[in-house]
Design a protein around this motif. Structure first.
Motif, PDB file in Angstrom:
ATOM      1  N   LYS A  17      -0.409   8.905 -20.550  1.00  0.00           N
ATOM      2  CA  LYS A  17      -0.024   8.007 -19.473  1.00  0.00           C
ATOM      3  C   LYS A  17       1.133   8.588 -18.659  1.00  0.00           C
ATOM      4  N   HIS A  18       1.069   8.344 -17.352  1.00  0.00           N
ATOM      5  CA  HIS A  18       2.119   8.820 -16.460  1.00  0.00           C
ATOM      6  C   HIS A  18       2.470   7.752 -15.430  1.00  0.00           C
ATOM      7  N   GLN A  19       3.730   7.696 -15.088  1.00  0.00           N
ATOM      8  CA  GLN A  19       4.142   6.903 -13.942  1.00  0.00           C
ATOM      9  C   GLN A  19       3.627   7.625 -12.701  1.00  0.00           C
ATOM     10  N   ILE A  20       2.993   6.892 -11.799  1.00  0.00           N
ATOM     11  CA  ILE A  20       2.470   7.505 -10.583  1.00  0.00           C
ATOM     12  C   ILE A  20       3.075   6.796  -9.380  1.00  0.00           C
ATOM     13  N   GLN A  21       3.510   7.568  -8.412  1.00  0.00           N
ATOM     14  CA  GLN A  21       4.196   7.018  -7.247  1.00  0.00           C
ATOM     15  C   GLN A  21       3.534   7.484  -5.961  1.00  0.00           C
ATOM     16  N   PHE A  22       3.611   6.622  -4.976  1.00  0.00           N
ATOM     17  CA  PHE A  22       3.048   6.912  -3.664  1.00  0.00           C
ATOM     18  C   PHE A  22       4.065   6.530  -2.590  1.00  0.00           C
ATOM     19  N   LEU A  23       3.930   7.167  -1.435  1.00  0.00           N
ATOM     20  CA  LEU A  23       4.671   6.759  -0.249  1.00  0.00           C
ATOM     21  C   LEU A  23       3.641   6.457   0.817  1.00  0.00           C
ATOM     22  N   MET A  24       3.795   5.303   1.497  1.00  0.00           N
ATOM     23  CA  MET A  24       2.795   4.870   2.467  1.00  0.00           C
ATOM     24  C   MET A  24       3.455   4.600   3.816  1.00  0.00           C
ATOM     25  N   ASN A  25       2.898   5.226   4.853  1.00  0.00           N
ATOM     26  CA  ASN A  25       3.424   5.100   6.207  1.00  0.00           C
ATOM     27  C   ASN A  25       2.317   4.805   7.195  1.00  0.00           C
ATOM     28  N   LYS A  26       2.651   4.024   8.210  1.00  0.00           N
ATOM     29  CA  LYS A  26       1.742   3.749   9.306  1.00  0.00           C
ATOM     30  C   LYS A  26       2.011   4.733  10.435  1.00  0.00           C
ATOM     31  N   MET A  27       0.965   5.193  11.090  1.00  0.00           N
ATOM     32  CA  MET A  27       1.146   6.064  12.243  1.00  0.00           C
ATOM     33  C   MET A  27       1.231   5.208  13.497  1.00  0.00           C
ATOM     34  N   ASP A  28       2.378   5.267  14.156  1.00  0.00           N
ATOM     35  CA  ASP A  28       2.621   4.482  15.360  1.00  0.00           C
ATOM     36  C   ASP A  28       3.168   5.410  16.431  1.00  0.00           C
ATOM     37  N   TYR A  58       1.197  -3.811   0.601  1.00  0.00           N
ATOM     38  CA  TYR A  58      -0.101  -3.471   0.024  1.00  0.00           C
ATOM     39  C   TYR A  58      -0.015  -3.431  -1.501  1.00  0.00           C
ATOM     40  N   VAL A  59      -1.172  -3.369  -2.146  1.00  0.00           N
ATOM     41  CA  VAL A  59      -1.309  -3.024  -3.558  1.00  0.00           C
ATOM     42  C   VAL A  59      -2.252  -1.836  -3.611  1.00  0.00           C
ATOM     43  N   ILE A  60      -1.879  -0.810  -4.346  1.00  0.00           N
ATOM     44  CA  ILE A  60      -2.710   0.395  -4.449  1.00  0.00           C
ATOM     45  C   ILE A  60      -3.426   0.371  -5.798  1.00  0.00           C
ATOM     46  N   LYS A  61      -4.730   0.075  -5.777  1.00  0.00           N
ATOM     47  CA  LYS A  61      -5.522   0.041  -7.006  1.00  0.00           C
ATOM     48  C   LYS A  61      -5.918   1.458  -7.402  1.00  0.00           C
ATOM     49  N   ILE A  62      -5.843   1.727  -8.694  1.00  0.00           N
ATOM     50  CA  ILE A  62      -6.033   3.080  -9.211  1.00  0.00           C
ATOM     51  C   ILE A  62      -7.231   3.151 -10.149  1.00  0.00           C
ATOM     52  N   ARG A  63      -8.057   4.163  -9.938  1.00  0.00           N
ATOM     53  CA  ARG A  63      -9.182   4.447 -10.830  1.00  0.00           C
ATOM     54  C   ARG A  63      -9.221   5.952 -11.074  1.00  0.00           C
ATOM     55  N   GLY A  75       8.572   1.739   1.473  1.00  0.00           N
ATOM     56  CA  GLY A  75       7.295   2.431   1.554  1.00  0.00           C
ATOM     57  C   GLY A  75       6.815   3.048   0.262  1.00  0.00           C
ATOM     58  N   TYR A  76       7.627   2.961  -0.792  1.00  0.00           N
ATOM     59  CA  TYR A  76       7.253   3.560  -2.070  1.00  0.00           C
ATOM     60  C   TYR A  76       6.518   2.552  -2.946  1.00  0.00           C
ATOM     61  N   TYR A  77       5.550   3.051  -3.706  1.00  0.00           N
ATOM     62  CA  TYR A  77       4.759   2.241  -4.632  1.00  0.00           C
ATOM     63  C   TYR A  77       4.760   2.938  -5.992  1.00  0.00           C
ATOM     64  N   GLU A  78       4.682   2.135  -7.050  1.00  0.00           N
ATOM     65  CA  GLU A  78       4.727   2.704  -8.394  1.00  0.00           C
ATOM     66  C   GLU A  78       3.736   2.000  -9.312  1.00  0.00           C
ATOM     67  N   GLY A  79       2.994   2.793 -10.077  1.00  0.00           N
ATOM     68  CA  GLY A  79       2.032   2.267 -11.028  1.00  0.00           C
ATOM     69  C   GLY A  79       1.914   3.195 -12.223  1.00  0.00           C
ATOM     70  N   THR A  80       0.809   3.071 -12.970  1.00  0.00           N
ATOM     71  CA  THR A  80       0.572   3.906 -14.152  1.00  0.00           C
ATOM     72  C   THR A  80      -0.830   4.484 -14.103  1.00  0.00           C
ATOM     73  N   VAL A  81      -0.932   5.763 -14.427  1.00  0.00           N
ATOM     74  CA  VAL A  81      -2.235   6.416 -14.503  1.00  0.00           C
ATOM     75  C   VAL A  81      -2.377   7.026 -15.891  1.00  0.00           C
ATOM     76  N   ASN A  82      -3.597   6.981 -16.442  1.00  0.00           N
ATOM     77  CA  ASN A  82      -3.834   7.486 -17.792  1.00  0.00           C
ATOM     78  C   ASN A  82      -4.904   8.572 -17.780  1.00  0.00           C
ATOM     79  N   PHE A  83      -4.534   9.751 -18.283  1.00  0.00           N
ATOM     80  CA  PHE A  83      -5.491  10.852 -18.440  1.00  0.00           C
ATOM     81  C   PHE A  83      -5.720  11.040 -19.940  1.00  0.00           C
TER      82      PHE A  83
END
Length: 283
Positions: free
Chosen positions: A196-207, A217-222, A244-252
């Motif tokens: 398992k790992h903490q996974i992070q994203f940054l999300m930006n709108k282009m304007d 938002y919620v970022i669903k992970i598969r 703009g940062y999001y944090e979740g968990t991913v499992n390999f």
């Protein structure tokens, strides 16, 4: 060289519970990533030996050296600028600012970034995203525009910084239902250990030339392991932690080549119009 975070009574119990919830909320909303970006306690100069020197130049008898966390690719990076005078003394300038810009001849655009923080001893730091690599024979490419006040005027120094194509894409874009085109940067390394790992994203709108952050938002992970035809369980959707940062968990669950597939959800509905996929090598 180039130029560019009353016990014993009912009232007391409620007070204590409220205090706990406030503390929990604050601690829950500050990840290592967010702290690296804006936490005042992290405002210390970096070790030069921990960074990659990108380029340097001289302007008005002052030296400007650009460093980064790694060689620059079209992805999320932490960029540093070190400024010294002609005698080698650090310059600490409260007015200093910088931002990235891609110049492709007649067309120019920016990229997601935060205004730099002064770390002391002439050092400045900013996270930024290069949304594409330089294109040979098509304009100057990426530049770091550095702004300083000089004799009552604001001057801009454009420092050329090379940005090459990433081996594994970490910044993807997609059309959305409400926010037009958005950019989602995955901050997971190209290579990780299984588990398992903490996974992070940054999300930006282009304007236009700007890239405001998106926090609603919620970022669903598969996950998917193509060679084995299966994914993994225990993945947790990434939720906003601010700016703009999001944090979740991913499992390999085992070693090998994996894919992280994400969906952008807003107001209970899927919002992304394009597939978003990141490849990861698990060891």
């Amino acid at each position: 060289m180039n130029i560019y975070s009353r016990i014993g009574t009912i009232e007391g119990m409620l007070y204590s519970l409220f205090a706990f919830l406030i503390t929990f909320s604050i601690s829950s909303c500050t990840s290592d990533l967010a702290k690296n970006s804006r936490d005042e306690a992290a405002l210390i100069p970096p070790k030069e030996s921990d960074l990659v020197c990108i380029t340097d130049t001289t302007w008005r008898d002052n030296s400007y050296t650009v460093y980064a966390d790694a060689k620059l690719n079209n992805k999320y990076h932490t960029v540093y600028l070190h400024v010294k005078d002609k005698s080698g003394n650090p310059i600490n300038d409260k007015t200093l600012d910088f931002y990235p810009e891609m110049s492709m001849g007649r067309m120019k655009h920016g990229g997601p970034y935060e205004h730099p923080l002064a770390l002391g001893n002439g050092w400045y730091r900013s996270p930024m995203v290069f949304i594409m690599a330089d294109i040979p024979q098509m304009g100057i490419g990426w530049q770091l525009h550095t702004i300083r006040s000089h004799e009552g005027k604001k001057d801009t120094l454009a420092i050329k910084i090379p940005v090459t194509a990433a081996a594994s894409m970490r910044t993807m874009s997609s059309g959305t239902r409400d926010d037009s085109r958005v950019f989602i940067s995955c901050l997971l390394p190209d290579n990780v250990k299984h588990g398992k790992h903490q996974i992070q994203f940054l999300m930006n709108k282009m304007d236009g030339h700007h890239f405001p952050v998106l926090d609603n938002y919620v970022i669903k992970i598969r996950t998917n392991m193509p060679s084995m035809g299966h994914g993994s369980s225990s993945n947790i959707a990434a939720e906003s932690i601010g700016r703009g940062y999001y944090e979740g968990t991913v499992n390999f669950s085992m070693a090998g080549s994996w894919e992280v597939l994400i969906e952008l959800w807003k107001d209970g509905k899927k919002a992304n119009q394009d597939d978003i996929k990141y490849r990861v090598q698990v060891i």
